[in-house]
Design an enzyme around this catalytic site. Structure first.
Site, PDB file in Angstrom:
ATOM      1  N   ASP A 242       0.750  -1.325   0.139  1.00 56.94           N
ATOM      2  CA  ASP A 242       0.007  -0.018   0.063  1.00 56.94           C
ATOM      3  C   ASP A 242       0.694   1.428   0.019  1.00 56.94           C
ATOM      4  O   ASP A 242       0.510   2.002  -0.878  1.00 56.94           O
ATOM      5  CB  ASP A 242      -0.873   0.079   1.116  1.00 56.94           C
TER       6      ASP A 242
ATOM      7  N   GLN B 179      11.483   2.452   9.221  1.00 55.01           N
ATOM      8  CA  GLN B 179      11.418   3.912   9.595  1.00 55.01           C
ATOM      9  C   GLN B 179      10.784   4.622   8.649  1.00 55.01           C
ATOM     10  O   GLN B 179      10.140   5.643   8.815  1.00 55.01           O
ATOM     11  CB  GLN B 179      12.728   4.507  10.060  1.00 55.01           C
TER      12      GLN B 179
ATOM     13  N   HIS C  82       0.963  -6.580  10.298  1.00 52.49           N
ATOM     14  CA  HIS C  82       2.319  -7.031  10.506  1.00 52.49           C
ATOM     15  C   HIS C  82       2.790  -8.113  11.719  1.00 52.49           C
ATOM     16  O   HIS C  82       1.922  -8.359  12.456  1.00 52.49           O
ATOM     17  CB  HIS C  82       3.043  -5.677  11.478  1.00 52.49           C
TER      18      HIS C  82
ATOM     19  N   GLY D 212       6.247  -7.818   7.219  1.00 55.60           N
ATOM     20  CA  GLY D 212       7.141  -7.266   7.863  1.00 55.60           C
ATOM     21  C   GLY D 212       8.293  -8.316   7.858  1.00 55.60           C
ATOM     22  O   GLY D 212       8.178  -9.233   7.132  1.00 55.60           O
TER      23      GLY D 212
ATOM     24  N   HIS E 280       3.502 -14.158   2.522  1.00 54.85           N
ATOM     25  CA  HIS E 280       5.001 -13.902   2.469  1.00 54.85           C
ATOM     26  C   HIS E 280       5.748 -14.832   2.955  1.00 54.85           C
ATOM     27  O   HIS E 280       5.444 -15.475   4.329  1.00 54.85           O
ATOM     28  CB  HIS E 280       5.428 -12.538   3.424  1.00 54.85           C
TER      29      HIS E 280
ATOM     30  N   GLU F  25      11.206 -15.466   2.523  1.00 57.84           N
ATOM     31  CA  GLU F  25      12.174 -14.184   2.133  1.00 57.84           C
ATOM     32  C   GLU F  25      13.140 -14.155   3.302  1.00 57.84           C
ATOM     33  O   GLU F  25      13.239 -13.012   4.021  1.00 57.84           O
ATOM     34  CB  GLU F  25      10.973 -12.891   2.338  1.00 57.84           C
TER      35      GLU F  25
ATOM     36  N   HIS G 261       7.644 -13.609  -2.383  1.00 60.28           N
ATOM     37  CA  HIS G 261       8.967 -13.791  -2.620  1.00 60.28           C
ATOM     38  C   HIS G 261       9.586 -15.263  -2.553  1.00 60.28           C
ATOM     39  O   HIS G 261       9.491 -15.497  -3.742  1.00 60.28           O
ATOM     40  CB  HIS G 261       9.822 -13.273  -1.415  1.00 60.28           C
TER      41      HIS G 261
ATOM     42  N   ASP H  94       6.538  -4.920  -5.350  1.00 64.70           N
ATOM     43  CA  ASP H  94       6.818  -5.109  -4.059  1.00 64.70           C
ATOM     44  C   ASP H  94       6.555  -3.637  -3.322  1.00 64.70           C
ATOM     45  O   ASP H  94       5.578  -3.129  -2.970  1.00 64.70           O
ATOM     46  CB  ASP H  94       8.138  -5.526  -3.653  1.00 64.70           C
ATOM     47  N   ASP H  95       7.544  -2.667  -3.501  1.00 69.53           N
ATOM     48  CA  ASP H  95       7.637  -1.268  -2.848  1.00 69.53           C
ATOM     49  C   ASP H  95       8.435  -0.361  -3.801  1.00 69.53           C
ATOM     50  O   ASP H  95       9.387   0.229  -3.575  1.00 69.53           O
ATOM     51  CB  ASP H  95       8.440  -1.399  -1.423  1.00 69.53           C
TER      52      ASP H  95
HETATM   53  O1  LIG Z   1       9.250  -7.082   1.034  1.00 72.91           O
HETATM   54  C1  LIG Z   1       8.542  -6.990   2.116  1.00 72.91           C
HETATM   55  N1  LIG Z   1       8.376  -7.920   2.941  1.00 72.91           N
HETATM   56  C2  LIG Z   1       7.841  -8.031   4.086  1.00 72.91           C
HETATM   57  N2  LIG Z   1       7.227  -6.864   4.378  1.00 72.91           N
HETATM   58  C3  LIG Z   1       7.069  -5.750   3.817  1.00 72.91           C
HETATM   59  C4  LIG Z   1       7.676  -5.707   2.346  1.00 72.91           C
HETATM   60  N3  LIG Z   1       7.602  -4.708   2.018  1.00 72.91           N
HETATM   61  C5  LIG Z   1       6.672  -3.958   2.772  1.00 72.91           C
HETATM   62  N4  LIG Z   1       6.495  -4.777   3.910  1.00 72.91           N
HETATM   63  C6  LIG Z   1       5.808  -4.173   5.029  1.00 72.91           C
HETATM   64  O2  LIG Z   1       4.433  -3.495   4.495  1.00 72.91           O
HETATM   65  C7  LIG Z   1       4.271  -2.565   5.377  1.00 72.91           C
HETATM   66  C8  LIG Z   1       3.286  -1.607   4.673  1.00 72.91           C
HETATM   67  O3  LIG Z   1       2.350  -1.989   4.253  1.00 72.91           O
HETATM   68  C9  LIG Z   1       5.812  -1.992   5.939  1.00 72.91           C
HETATM   69  O4  LIG Z   1       5.698  -1.842   7.047  1.00 72.91           O
HETATM   70  C10 LIG Z   1       6.437  -3.439   5.947  1.00 72.91           C
HETATM   71  O5  LIG Z   1       6.670  -4.000   7.047  1.00 72.91           O
END
Ligand SMILES: O=c1[nH]cnc2c1ncn2[C@@H]1O[C@H](CO)[C@@H](O)[C@H]1O
Length: 378
Positions: free
Chosen positions: A27, A119, A203, A236, A266, A269, A294, A338-339
């Protein structure tokens, strides 16, 4: 790796082909941070403070906001910007993990990069959970993926409480409903976009009772919003969390009650071979996961690998990934970003570029890209 011009050309090519669905996107890392800084932080009533660890925090408020523990006093950004000679310095406050230095020096351990990563999410949180920004951030994120020719999105979403300027807050169902409303609006304006489905996430640092409440909530949302809810996941850092098996009773609740709640865990990873979390992939499969987030540890787990291939459980994402070997064995894979915001990229075509040069090297063909795109809409 190819020369920069070739690289540019490849990324452009990939941005111009249909990339299918992006099935693994978080998100609050879906939209470029540049948009967040240039758009969100310039809105009125935006306050900022700095934590003891030099990480920024934001809040929008009609009143002067209450001080945060371990944080400097709030300043109204408008006032701060009026006083500063160099506004860009403020605008580049670190909201990503991107670095132009040597990454091995900046992030010598997993511990350090995960701390900075989490953070950065905390830093964004006060911006993106403000209702007007929340809607626009998501709309902008859809625009960025759509521009990259992504036609369908699955969003891992925490569905946090969203707040208004007067401090009042909305619940989880409101947040999900807002994703649905904004998606519908986006489709009206871009009729060839298929839509978004949400994988509700929590989380993995939660305890059993909090997880139980969240799973109950997820079952309810799955029933009330069957169109947009895809299922459930834990997020997380896997290495520092409890293994999935620790939560097996809670995660078995939906099946026990005969309630549908698809899982998209997940798992794998991690590099920590032989630890409890290293069993997560097998447990995810035993809990009937629909895909594996992953799964880069999969090659070390032949039983899990056999099972996921047999069940057609696709792996998502590719960083540090033995994907080339898995693709040769016909293991289903999808590429996702992913991010993107956290890594300083956007949308999905950068990831397809990495996959293209990383999987097959010089032998990559458009055929392998096509297969990856088709997997994402199966
Ligand atoms: O690659 C990942 N692996 C696990 N958790 C993730 C990854 N990328 C993001 N977040 C988790 O998603 C939350 C935001 O929605 C982040 O706080 C992080 O803990």
């Amino acid at each position: 790796s190819p020369d920069p011009r070739q690289r540019e050309a490849l990324i452009k090519l990939e941005a111009s082909m249909q990339l299918g669905g992006a099935l693994h996107v978080h998100d609050f890392a879906m939209t470029s941070v540049e948009w967040l800084v240039k758009n969100a932080t310039y809105r009125p009533h935006c306050y900022m403070c700095l934590t003891d660890r030099q990480s920024v925090r934001f809040i929008f408020s009609s009143q002067w906001p209450k001080a945060l523990p371990q944080c400097s006093p709030w300043t109204l950004l408008e006032n701060l910007r009026a006083k500063l000679a160099n506004v860009t310095e403020l605008d580049n406050s670190n909201l990503t993990i991107f670095t132009d230095q040597d990454p091995e020096t900046v992030y010598p351990t997993q511990e350090e990069i995960w701390t900075t990563f989490e953070q950065a999410f905390l830093a964004l949180f006060g911006l993106v959970t403000y209702a007007p920004v929340f809607r626009d951030y998501y709309y902008q994120g859809l625009t960025e993926f759509y521009t990259d020719n992504v036609m369908y999105l699955e969003l891992r979403a925490l569905l946090p409480e969203i707040y208004e300027l007067d401090g009042s807050t909305h619940d989880t169902a409101w947040t999900l409903k807002t994703y649905q409303d904004v998606t519908r609006q986006f489709i009206t304006e871009h009729p060839d976009f298929f839509g978004t489905r949400v994988i509700f996430t929590v989380h993995r640092a939660v305890n059993t009772s909090a997880l139980t409440r969240t799973v109950e909530e997820a079952m309810k949302l799955q029933r009330d919003f069957p169109d947009i809810m895809a299922g459930f996941d834990l997020v997380g850092r896997e290495d520092s969390g409890k293994p999935l098996w620790y939560f097996k009773d809670v995660l078995s609740l939906p099946a026990e009650r005969g309630v549908t709640l698809p899982f998209f865990f997940h798992a794998g990873e991690t590099d920590l071979e032989g630890t409890e979390v290293d069993q997560n992939m097998l447990d995810a499969l035993l809990l009937n996961t629909s895909r594996i987030g992953h799964g880069f540890a999969l090659l070390r787990h032949p039983v899990a690998k056999g099972l996921s291939r047999k069940k057609g459980v696709a792996l998502e994402d590719l960083r540090n990934h033995p994907a080339a070997a898995l693709m040769l064995e016909n293991h289903p894979l999808v590429i996702s970003s992913d991010d993107p915001a956290m890594f300083g990229s956007s949308g999905l075509s950068y990831d397809f570029y990495e996959a293209f040069v990383g999987f097959g090297g010089i032998k990559s063909t458009l055929g392998s890209l096509k297969e990856l795109a088709i997997n994402s809409i199966r």
